[in-house]
Motif scaffolding. Structure first.
Motif, PDB file in Angstrom:
ATOM      1  N   GLY B 154     -16.808   8.250 -46.836  1.00 55.60           N
ATOM      2  CA  GLY B 154     -16.800   7.148 -45.877  1.00 55.60           C
ATOM      3  C   GLY B 154     -15.409   6.563 -45.738  1.00 55.60           C
ATOM      4  O   GLY B 154     -14.934   6.302 -44.623  1.00 55.60           O
ATOM      5  N   LEU B 155     -14.740   6.405 -46.861  1.00 52.45           N
ATOM      6  CA  LEU B 155     -13.377   5.871 -46.839  1.00 52.45           C
ATOM      7  C   LEU B 155     -12.447   6.821 -46.086  1.00 52.45           C
ATOM      8  O   LEU B 155     -11.615   6.398 -45.278  1.00 52.45           O
ATOM      9  CB  LEU B 155     -12.892   5.650 -48.271  1.00 52.45           C
ATOM     10  CG  LEU B 155     -11.566   4.932 -48.453  1.00 52.45           C
ATOM     11  CD1 LEU B 155     -11.551   3.604 -47.727  1.00 52.45           C
ATOM     12  CD2 LEU B 155     -11.267   4.729 -49.933  1.00 52.45           C
ATOM     13  N   ILE B 156     -12.606   8.106 -46.330  1.00 57.50           N
ATOM     14  CA  ILE B 156     -11.784   9.104 -45.645  1.00 57.50           C
ATOM     15  C   ILE B 156     -11.952   8.983 -44.135  1.00 57.50           C
ATOM     16  O   ILE B 156     -10.977   8.980 -43.381  1.00 57.50           O
ATOM     17  CB  ILE B 156     -12.163  10.531 -46.114  1.00 57.50           C
ATOM     18  CG1 ILE B 156     -11.658  10.749 -47.539  1.00 57.50           C
ATOM     19  CG2 ILE B 156     -11.615  11.591 -45.177  1.00 57.50           C
ATOM     20  CD1 ILE B 156     -12.175  12.010 -48.198  1.00 57.50           C
ATOM     21  N   CYS B 157     -13.194   8.860 -43.697  1.00 57.79           N
ATOM     22  CA  CYS B 157     -13.450   8.719 -42.256  1.00 57.79           C
ATOM     23  C   CYS B 157     -12.775   7.461 -41.720  1.00 57.79           C
ATOM     24  O   CYS B 157     -12.118   7.490 -40.676  1.00 57.79           O
ATOM     25  CB  CYS B 157     -14.946   8.673 -41.976  1.00 57.79           C
ATOM     26  SG  CYS B 157     -15.791  10.232 -42.284  1.00 57.79           S
ATOM     27  N   SER B 158     -12.945   6.363 -42.440  1.00 58.01           N
ATOM     28  CA  SER B 158     -12.329   5.107 -42.013  1.00 58.01           C
ATOM     29  C   SER B 158     -10.823   5.245 -41.903  1.00 58.01           C
ATOM     30  O   SER B 158     -10.210   4.811 -40.931  1.00 58.01           O
ATOM     31  CB  SER B 158     -12.647   3.987 -43.005  1.00 58.01           C
ATOM     32  OG  SER B 158     -13.810   3.295 -42.619  1.00 58.01           O
ATOM     33  N   LEU B 159     -10.224   5.871 -42.923  1.00 55.77           N
ATOM     34  CA  LEU B 159      -8.773   5.946 -42.970  1.00 55.77           C
ATOM     35  C   LEU B 159      -8.205   6.744 -41.812  1.00 55.77           C
ATOM     36  O   LEU B 159      -7.120   6.457 -41.323  1.00 55.77           O
ATOM     37  CB  LEU B 159      -8.322   6.576 -44.291  1.00 55.77           C
ATOM     38  CG  LEU B 159      -8.456   5.700 -45.521  1.00 55.77           C
ATOM     39  CD1 LEU B 159      -8.173   6.506 -46.778  1.00 55.77           C
ATOM     40  CD2 LEU B 159      -7.522   4.510 -45.437  1.00 55.77           C
ATOM     41  N   SER B 160      -8.941   7.760 -41.376  1.00 51.52           N
ATOM     42  CA  SER B 160      -8.336   8.632 -40.382  1.00 51.52           C
ATOM     43  C   SER B 160      -8.785   8.348 -38.963  1.00 51.52           C
ATOM     44  O   SER B 160      -8.130   8.765 -38.018  1.00 51.52           O
ATOM     45  CB  SER B 160      -8.604  10.094 -40.731  1.00 51.52           C
ATOM     46  OG  SER B 160      -9.982  10.310 -40.860  1.00 51.52           O
ATOM     47  N   GLN B 161      -9.879   7.648 -38.801  1.00 55.60           N
ATOM     48  CA  GLN B 161     -10.379   7.495 -37.435  1.00 55.60           C
ATOM     49  C   GLN B 161     -10.527   6.057 -36.980  1.00 55.60           C
ATOM     50  O   GLN B 161     -10.995   5.806 -35.877  1.00 55.60           O
ATOM     51  CB  GLN B 161     -11.751   8.183 -37.301  1.00 55.60           C
ATOM     52  CG  GLN B 161     -11.712   9.669 -37.575  1.00 55.60           C
ATOM     53  CD  GLN B 161     -13.065  10.316 -37.345  1.00 55.60           C
ATOM     54  OE1 GLN B 161     -14.089   9.727 -37.639  1.00 55.60           O
ATOM     55  NE2 GLN B 161     -13.060  11.523 -36.800  1.00 55.60           N
ATOM     56  N   SER B 162     -10.136   5.109 -37.818  1.00 56.17           N
ATOM     57  CA  SER B 162     -10.409   3.717 -37.456  1.00 56.17           C
ATOM     58  C   SER B 162      -9.143   2.873 -37.395  1.00 56.17           C
ATOM     59  O   SER B 162      -8.189   3.131 -38.111  1.00 56.17           O
ATOM     60  CB  SER B 162     -11.369   3.107 -38.462  1.00 56.17           C
ATOM     61  OG  SER B 162     -12.576   3.828 -38.481  1.00 56.17           O
ATOM     62  N   THR B 163      -9.186   1.866 -36.573  1.00 55.32           N
ATOM     63  CA  THR B 163      -8.086   0.910 -36.501  1.00 55.32           C
ATOM     64  C   THR B 163      -8.118  -0.013 -37.710  1.00 55.32           C
ATOM     65  O   THR B 163      -9.105  -0.058 -38.449  1.00 55.32           O
ATOM     66  CB  THR B 163      -8.218   0.041 -35.243  1.00 55.32           C
ATOM     67  OG1 THR B 163      -9.411  -0.738 -35.378  1.00 55.32           O
ATOM     68  CG2 THR B 163      -8.307   0.880 -33.988  1.00 55.32           C
ATOM     69  N   ALA B 164      -7.038  -0.738 -37.893  1.00 54.24           N
ATOM     70  CA  ALA B 164      -6.968  -1.680 -39.003  1.00 54.24           C
ATOM     71  C   ALA B 164      -8.139  -2.657 -38.936  1.00 54.24           C
ATOM     72  O   ALA B 164      -8.793  -2.939 -39.938  1.00 54.24           O
ATOM     73  CB  ALA B 164      -5.638  -2.432 -38.955  1.00 54.24           C
ATOM     74  N   GLU B 165      -8.409  -3.163 -37.751  1.00 55.47           N
ATOM     75  CA  GLU B 165      -9.477  -4.153 -37.605  1.00 55.47           C
ATOM     76  C   GLU B 165     -10.826  -3.572 -38.001  1.00 55.47           C
ATOM     77  O   GLU B 165     -11.587  -4.202 -38.748  1.00 55.47           O
ATOM     78  CB  GLU B 165      -9.525  -4.653 -36.154  1.00 55.47           C
ATOM     79  CG  GLU B 165     -10.443  -5.819 -35.968  1.00 55.47           C
ATOM     80  CD  GLU B 165     -10.216  -6.503 -34.624  1.00 55.47           C
ATOM     81  OE1 GLU B 165      -9.204  -7.210 -34.496  1.00 55.47           O
ATOM     82  OE2 GLU B 165     -11.045  -6.316 -33.710  1.00 55.47           O
ATOM     83  N   GLU B 166     -11.122  -2.375 -37.537  1.00 53.65           N
ATOM     84  CA  GLU B 166     -12.394  -1.753 -37.888  1.00 53.65           C
ATOM     85  C   GLU B 166     -12.527  -1.593 -39.399  1.00 53.65           C
ATOM     86  O   GLU B 166     -13.584  -1.868 -39.977  1.00 53.65           O
ATOM     87  CB  GLU B 166     -12.505  -0.382 -37.213  1.00 53.65           C
ATOM     88  CG  GLU B 166     -12.874  -0.451 -35.735  1.00 53.65           C
ATOM     89  CD  GLU B 166     -12.598   0.856 -35.009  1.00 53.65           C
ATOM     90  OE1 GLU B 166     -12.656   0.855 -33.759  1.00 53.65           O
ATOM     91  OE2 GLU B 166     -12.319   1.863 -35.669  1.00 53.65           O
TER      92      GLU B 166
END
Lengths: 250, 250
Positions: B154-166
DNA sequence: CGGTGGTTTGACCACGTTCAAGAGAAGTGG
DNA sequence: CCACTTCTCTTGAACGTGGTCAAACCACCG
């Protein structure tokens, strides 16, 4: 609905069990005593052929089995609510995958063959029973899961603290290592994934990956044509991947 | 050498085993039948106090035990060759940590108390022996490892596909969920980490985290003073975290 | 009190993304 | 076997998010 993922390829059973399997080398039971290995033999009954893009299991599907790559290559991907793919793992011959489902009983990502691949299925309930009787197998499973966790942590570190170039170089060196572990050339090999997938795995845009590879080629560190990659200057690559010697910059 | 990490705090043994432990609720054995739980009782013998910043184990140290948070909070961090820290995990009461070492027999990251914490140590060799006799415990361990792997993914997905705000919003909601699971308020809680650590965990600069939180506050979605956080508009946060309904933007 | 660690805010800049266009490779069917 | 579509890859130009650097503020603690 879901792209053309519902192939119905004839699933050729390659061999009924491990002892008669011509691909037994490099399989899960490695490291187990011969006697226990024969006991385990009964588990992996269904080595099957999967073609490029065919799904081995799907996200959210109930978890019954884990799998071992016998030949070919497999990627695991998570698809989010917006339908974006995120490549989470790459599995080469000998690798175990699919244990993501143990947590809550359903798979949290999908697994897809990247090329024509032979995959063994292992029923998890059977595996669990054997684990109880075979301490080495129990330990092995925990180790494999721990290895995967550590790999994920490595990726996390790369994603948040490294430049595009560092990530790409580390990816190349990781592949090199893994091929070497499999007694294949560590300096000349074929990328198992498309560059699109590789970029996704590294958290980069395809364009960035393309540019970085071009730069590495221009500097004479690698040779790359299509997916065929050759490492020309491993030392220089290692220096890029792990920039701890800042003193000879200039 | 290594910062002031070599405390020698008096390690107060809180209770000799689980059955007499006042904090037994929310512990690893949960979900095990009473009888098996009593067998397991003998394992977790060393609940100890750790003060803020004290190390529970160190990167590269040999792996003998895993740990359970009884109270307080713990972070795991990986320190790379350049000495940069990377926060990998946050563990709250009831969470198991330390299994990163199973893979090759030594810890791949360090664990540090974020505040005064009670930590139970479980000898892994003992745990393994009991696993063989207790199928439910065996399953539990695999599930816990799988959960951690899924969290990392989940963290990997967040790190690569999400903006800072997300990422920030998802972090807030994740904390909210975890506190709620522990029967605590999910709308008003204290951040366990410093903002520096939280930013690191999210792969952001502290300044960015600070700015994003400020923006969320100005929009009336949260209230934040120091580490005390209150969620004012959970629905709006969820909409930010999971931007699948693009149609009502404006 | 001074000191340290944590936090906030502003100004500037770089890295990598996005968009666009085109070339190349691979798979499919006539 | 070639023409066709489709997928994959490359290169260029412009933009924007988030990082970096610097300074000041704040709270807590010895």
């Amino acid at each position: 609905m879901d792209g053309a993922q519902t192939y119905q390829v004839s699933v050729n059973t390659v061999s009924e069990n491990c002892t008669s399997c011509s691909l037994a080398a490099g399989c899960l039971p490695k490291g187990l005593p011969w006697q226990q290995w024969r006991q385990l033999d009964a588990l992996a009954r269904h080595p099957a052929v999967f073609v490029r893009r065919q799904r081995i299991y799907s996200q959210n599907a109930p978890f019954y089995s884990c799998y071992i790559v016998k030949s070919g290559a497999v990627k695991t991907v998570y698809i989010n609510a917006q339908g974006q793919e995120r490549v989470l793992g790459l599995y080469l011959p000998g690798d175990l995958f699919g244990l993501d489902g143990v947590g809550d009983g359903s798979h949290t990502c999908s697994a897809q063959a990247l090329e024509r691949s032979l995959i063994c299925r292992i029923n998890f309930a059977d595996l669990e029973q054997h684990m109880a009787r075979m301490p080495k197998l129990q330990r092995l499973l925990l180790q494999l899961m721990s290895d995967q966790l550590n790999a994920a942590h490595g990726l996390i570190c790369s994603l948040s603290q490294s430049t595009a170039e560092e990530r790409v170089v580390r990816f190349i060196l990781e592949l090199s290592d893994r091929y070497r572990q499999r007694k294949l050339s560590g300096t000349e090999f074929r990328l198992a994934m498309t560059k699109t997938d590789a970029a996704n795995y590294l958290g980069l845009a395809v364009e960035t990956l393309s540019r970085v590879l071009g730069r590495l080629r221009n500097r004479g560190l690698i040779r790359i044509q299509g997916r065929q990659l050759q490492i020309l200057n491993e030392a220089a690559l290692k220096a890029i991947a792990d920039p701890s010697h800042i003193f000879l910059d200039s």
